[in-house]
Every structure is written in structure tokens, then in C-alpha cells.
Design a protein around this motif. Structure first.
Motif, short mmCIF file in Angstrom:
data_model
loop_
_atom_site.label_atom_id
_atom_site.label_comp_id
_atom_site.label_asym_id
_atom_site.label_seq_id
_atom_site.Cartn_x
_atom_site.Cartn_y
_atom_site.Cartn_z
N LEU A 240 23.60 -43.35 -22.11
CA LEU A 240 23.06 -44.68 -21.84
C LEU A 240 22.24 -45.18 -23.01
CD1 LEU A 240 23.09 -46.64 -19.41
CD2 LEU A 240 20.84 -45.75 -18.81
N SER B 222 24.49 -46.20 -25.77
CA SER B 222 25.19 -47.46 -25.53
C SER B 222 24.31 -48.65 -25.90
CB SER B 222 25.60 -47.56 -24.05
OG SER B 222 24.50 -47.82 -23.21
N LYS C 220 19.08 -49.65 -13.59
CA LYS C 220 20.15 -49.54 -14.58
C LYS C 220 20.69 -48.11 -14.63
CE LYS C 220 19.50 -51.69 -18.48
NZ LYS C 220 20.58 -52.73 -18.58
N GLY D 55 24.26 -47.02 -13.30
CA GLY D 55 25.11 -46.47 -14.36
C GLY D 55 25.82 -45.20 -13.93
N ARG E 96 29.29 -45.66 -12.57
CA ARG E 96 30.40 -45.94 -13.50
C ARG E 96 31.20 -44.68 -13.80
NH1 ARG E 96 26.28 -49.26 -15.85
NH2 ARG E 96 26.87 -51.46 -15.82
N TYR F 125 25.26 -53.90 -19.83
CA TYR F 125 25.90 -52.63 -20.20
C TYR F 125 26.64 -52.80 -21.52
CZ TYR F 125 28.82 -48.42 -19.75
OH TYR F 125 29.44 -47.22 -19.95
N SER G 268 28.58 -50.31 -24.12
CA SER G 268 29.07 -48.99 -24.49
C SER G 268 30.26 -49.15 -25.43
CB SER G 268 29.50 -48.21 -23.24
OG SER G 268 30.24 -47.07 -23.60
N THR H 56 33.66 -50.99 -20.61
CA THR H 56 32.97 -52.24 -20.34
C THR H 56 33.11 -52.58 -18.86
OG1 THR H 56 32.77 -54.57 -20.99
CG2 THR H 56 34.99 -53.68 -20.82
N ASP H 57 32.32 -53.52 -18.40
CA ASP H 57 32.41 -54.01 -17.02
C ASP H 57 33.04 -55.40 -17.03
OD1 ASP H 57 31.07 -51.72 -16.29
OD2 ASP H 57 29.12 -52.71 -16.07
N ASN I 291 34.81 -51.31 -13.83
CA ASN I 291 34.56 -50.72 -15.14
C ASN I 291 35.90 -50.28 -15.71
OD1 ASN I 291 34.06 -47.84 -16.66
ND2 ASN I 291 32.46 -49.31 -17.13
#
Length: 494
Positions: free
Chosen positions: A25, A28, A302, A306, A309, A350, A352, A356-357, A418
Motif C-alpha cells: 500500500l 502504491s 483505506k 484495501g 482487493r 488507490y 498501484s 486499478t479500480d 479491481n
């Protein structure tokens, strides 16, 4: 008495997973930078586009100059606010890109008439901050307040108040800068043909300069959450929520853990505080309720979200927490409309390098809701999609916008996925999206054009049979195709 404790190996394992995820995290967050400022992304970062030049529209004169420059040099123009649409609506290759986020002043406010006029770069949060001291609230906005008004207008968004349809219902007028440099006043009685084209027109007709919106009272609500079988939800909604004058806001959530995938539903309803309750409130209590609240516990939320995900037990944990704080929440908890319309959103940020979302949204006629949920479940399982959240909102019928998505009373299912960045992952989501669109179309539903350009040409024309005449109207008002984006490039037959 012997107290049972968690096995030490399990504790160590959980701590290792937590530390590894925390490291991921943190990493990211360090990847936010996009080194090439001319490589423009939307919030999904799936389909970046290289533009030619950025213009920050801080004053009307600078925006007019940018349009004039594009016309004289035969450049395409793309327009952006906060870039949360995910279908290439806010950029185009080698275009002159106008960033409207700095064009953000309150132009006029009429407390008696309950109206406000704002420049298009103003966000809903800006409006809430301005009107809250007057005990006023917006009628329709997304479930978050971070979006720009111009972008919201261009997408014709909808909200969580079941008494209102899409945003177009609350718009009195706006000013539009055309390709020629002319500024038009547009309303239901002035340049009226443009009114339903520009609202929900994704910036293809010109630059929206400012907008006059209708406001409503900042009522006090009592939030109540009820668990209901999703098969029974439509009937419950029709009987208890729809056309109920005491209801101010309403939404529902469906479960996403694998063992409960789309099986459980709870709904939250904000009902207006009755006179007996409001009379019992002291001035001090009311004074505590009315100020705007900022989002709290962002880092904690968060981190917990997270986990969902990457782990199914993370999804189960999030669902359990949601049930604890919502389905088993405090009774008689009072909240103002403005604060109820400022739900947490920062914890969803988010960034990364690996995944991705994305969002998608499907509008399903009320009576067909449970059947779509069943078909959606099959697609999610079959295609092994990483579904993180499903929110349900009611959208009453309204066909005023040219590209209307609410020709019927519908439930809007907002899906939060995601996915990875690889070509294989993108292709998988494209194919799954086409299945979901087919499922919606079979049930006389639609999908929201704000998101990815995955649906086929046939699907978009089945969902929006007026799309080709919409493109013809675009050519009527912008014959040089000065205002361009990837959505138009993808679907217009040219």
C-alpha cells in the motif's frame, strides 16, 4: 475457566500478511507521479492519451483564447474537470486540452429563490461549503462531492434522493462557449435545442462556462438501515420508499464475499425528522448537527478496504464491518442532508502500478432487479471478476436528456471492480462487460455511458437508439468537429 486464544502461528501469519500488504500500500502511494504531464489519464489510468497542450482555464478570457487558438490552428479541443469519467470523454490524442478545474468561482446566489450559479470547475464540495450556512442543500449530485459541476452536467449524473431523477431536472440554465467563439445562454426556453444535448453530451458541443442550479432545504434526517431479501427489495421499495414524502435519501448495498456473492442486501433510508423530534432538540444539539463534517479515519478505512482487493477474507471482513456500522447501527441517529451527502470517498483513492479500480453502472427496471442480480452473479463467477462493492440507487423515469438512461423507473447498480493493467486483464473485463450489457439489455435495461468503451457498436445502439441522431446534432452545432474525445471517436460513424 480456560480462555481460548488465537493460535500463535495464526497470529504470526496474520501479522506477516498485514505487514506485506502495508508495504504494498505504501509503495502504491509513491507511484502517483505521471512523469509526462502531457500524457493524460482518467482516474482508472487504463487508457492514457498523449495530448498536445494543456490550457488552465482560470478566467473566461483564457478559455475563449484557447478556443480561438484551436480554431485558427485547426486543433481539436478536449475538456476535463476532475477526470472521473472512465471512457475517454475528457481527452483526445494531440488535442488542446482545457483543464477547467481552476475555473471555480461562485457567480451568484439567491437564498430566497434557492438557486446558485457557479463556474463549471466548481465542485459539489465547494457548493456545500457555500450554502450550508444558509441551511440549503443541493437536490441531485453523485454519492460523493469531489466532482466538478461541468463534468457532472456533461454526464447528467444522478444521486441518492429518490424524489429526483438525473441532474438535468435541477438545472435552470447554463452558458455555452461554442467553437465560433460565441457564448450562448441555454435553458428550456432559450437555445432550447441545445439544453438536452449538452447535458449528458460529454463536452462535444462546446465549453460549459457556468450553470444555474436549483437548491433545496438542508433537512435533518434519521438514518435507518434494514436488511431485506434482494428478491423482495423491489416490492418493499415500491411500498415503503417510492413516493414517500418523508424520505430524503435512500440506497442499498449487496454483499460481495464469495460465500455470499450478491445474496445479502441491506438498505439505508434517511427519513425527515418529524416535528415532535425536532422540537425536542435543543439549540446546542442543532448547532452540532448542521456544520459540515470531514471524512474521518481515512488511513484505517483505506487499509481495511484495501484488503478486499487481494483477499476474499478481506471482502468478508469489510462486509462484516459494514453490517456492524450500518445494518446494526444506532437507531435514531440524526444527520443533516448536507452531511448525509458527504459520504466517505478518500479511502477509495488507490494508485498501484499493478492494478486499478474501475466503476460500471447498469440501470435495470425495478421489476427486473432480482433477475439481473442473479445473472450478474453468474458472470462474476464465470469470469472470475474481482468485485469489491455493489451499491443500488433508485432512478425515477426521466427522458429529458437526449441520451437518457432513465426511460423507466430503474434501480441503478453501481459496480466497483479491481482489475490489472495487462492486455489480458483488460480483454477479460471487456468481454465480461459485454456479457453484463447483454444481460441488462435483455431485461430492458441500459448501461451508463460514463464508463469504459467496452460495449460494442451494436450494444450502444440497442441501449441508446438515438445515438446516431445525437452524433448528427453534434455535427450540426460543431461541423468542424472542434470538440473531440475518445468516446466520439470510438462510436460515431464518420
Amino acid at each position: 475457566m480456560k480462555i481460548k486464544t488465537m493460535p500463535s502461528k495464526l497470529i504470526i501469519g496474520f501479522l506477516i500478511v498485514t505487514m506485506l500488504y502495508s508495504s504494498l500500500l505504501f509503495y502504491s502511494f509513491t507511484q502517483k507521479d505521471l512523469k509526462d504531464e502531457l500524457l493524460i489519464h482518467d482516474v482508472s489510468r487504463l487508457f492514457p492519451e498523449k495530448i498536445m497542450k494543456i490550457v488552465e482555464g482560470k478566467e473566461q478570457e483564457s478559455i475563449e483564447e484557447a478556443v480561438r487558438n484551436a480554431r485558427e490552428n485547426n486543433l481539436k479541443i478536449s475538456i476535463a474537470g476532475t477526470r472521473h469519467s472512465q471512457g475517454g470523454h475528457a481527452f483526445y490524442k494531440d488535442s488542446l486540452w482545457i483543464d477547467m478545474s481552476h475555473y471555480n468561482k461562485i457567480v451568484d446566489f439567491n437564498e430566497q429563490e434557492k438557486t446558485i450559479t457557479v463556474q463549471s470547475g466548481v465542485t459539489w464540495a465547494d457548493i456545500q461549503e457555500y450554502i450550508n450556512p444558509y441551511n440549503l442543500s443541493v437536490k441531485v449530485m453523485q454519492s460523493s462531492n469531489i466532482f466538478s459541476i461541468g463534468g457532472s452536467l456533461s454526464s447528467n449524473v444522478h444521486g441518492r434522493d429518490p424524489n429526483f431523477g438525473p441532474l438535468i431536472e435541477t438545472v435552470q440554465s447554463f452558458r455555452l462557449l461554442k467553437e465560433s467563439g460565441t457564448v450562448l445562454n441555454v435553458s428550456r426556453t432559450e437555445n432550447e435545442e441545445l439544453f438536452p444535448l449538452v447535458i449528458g453530451g460529454f463536452g462535444l458541443f462546446g465549453v460549459i462556462l457556468d450553470v444555474t442550479l436549483e437548491l433545496t432545504t438542508n433537512d435533518l434526517y434519521i438514518a435507518e438501515t434494514v436488511k431485506v431479501d434482494y428478491h423482495d427489495y423491489p416490492a418493499y421499495f415500491v411500498e415503503h420508499i417510492r413516493n414517500n414524502p418523508d424520505v430524503g435519501l435512500h440506497f442499498a448495498r449487496l454483499s460481495v464475499p464469495t460465500n455470499l456473492l450478491l445474496e445479502e442486501l441491506y438498505m439505508t433510508t434517511y427519513k425527515k425528522v418529524g416535528s415532535d423530534v425536532s422540537k425536542s432538540l435543543t439549540e446546542e444539539q442543532i448547532a452540532e448537527l448542521l456544520p459540515l463534517h470531514d471524512e474521518k479515519n481515512v488511513r484505517r478505512d483505506k487499509f481495511v478496504f484495501g484488503l478486499s482487493r487481494h483477499y476474499d477474507w478481506g471482502k468478508a471482513l469489510v462486509w462484516k464491518i459494514q453490517q456492524k456500522f450500518y445494518a446494526m447501527g444506532k437507531e435514531e441517529e440524526i444527520i443533516s442532508r448536507n452531511n448525509a451527502m458527504r459520504p466517505p470517498i478518500q479511502f477509495l483513492d488507490y494508485y498501484s502500478p499493478k492494478d486499478t479500480d474501475i466503476l460500471q453502472e447498469y440501470f435495470i427496471p425495478v421489476d427486473n432487479f432480482s433477475q439481473f442480480v442473479d445473472e450478474l452473479r453468474e458472470i462474476v463467477i464465470e469470469d472470475k471478476l474481482n468485485l469489491l462493492n455493489v451499491t443500488v440507487r433508485y432512478t425515477p423515469a426521466n427522458d429529458e436528456a437526449y441520451l437518457s438512461y432513465t426511460n423507466h423507473d430503474t434501480f441503478a447498480l453501481v459496480l466497483y471492480f479491481n482489475q490489472g493493467f495487462t492486455e489480458e486483464e483488460v480483454k477479460k473485463m471487456e468481454q465480461a462487460t459485454q456479457k453484463m450489457v447483454d444481460a441488462a439489455l435483455t431485461l430492458d435495461g441500459k448501461y451508463y455511458l460514463v464508463y469504459q468503451l467496452f460495449p460494442t457498436d451494436n450494444q450502444i445502439r440497442q441501449a441508446y437508439p438515438e445515438i446516431d441522431s445525437f452524433f448528427e446534432m453534434k455535427n450540426k452545432y460543431d461541423p468542424n468537429e472542434r470538440f473531440m474525445n475518445n468516446f466520439y471517436e470510438r462510436y460515431a460513424k464518420r
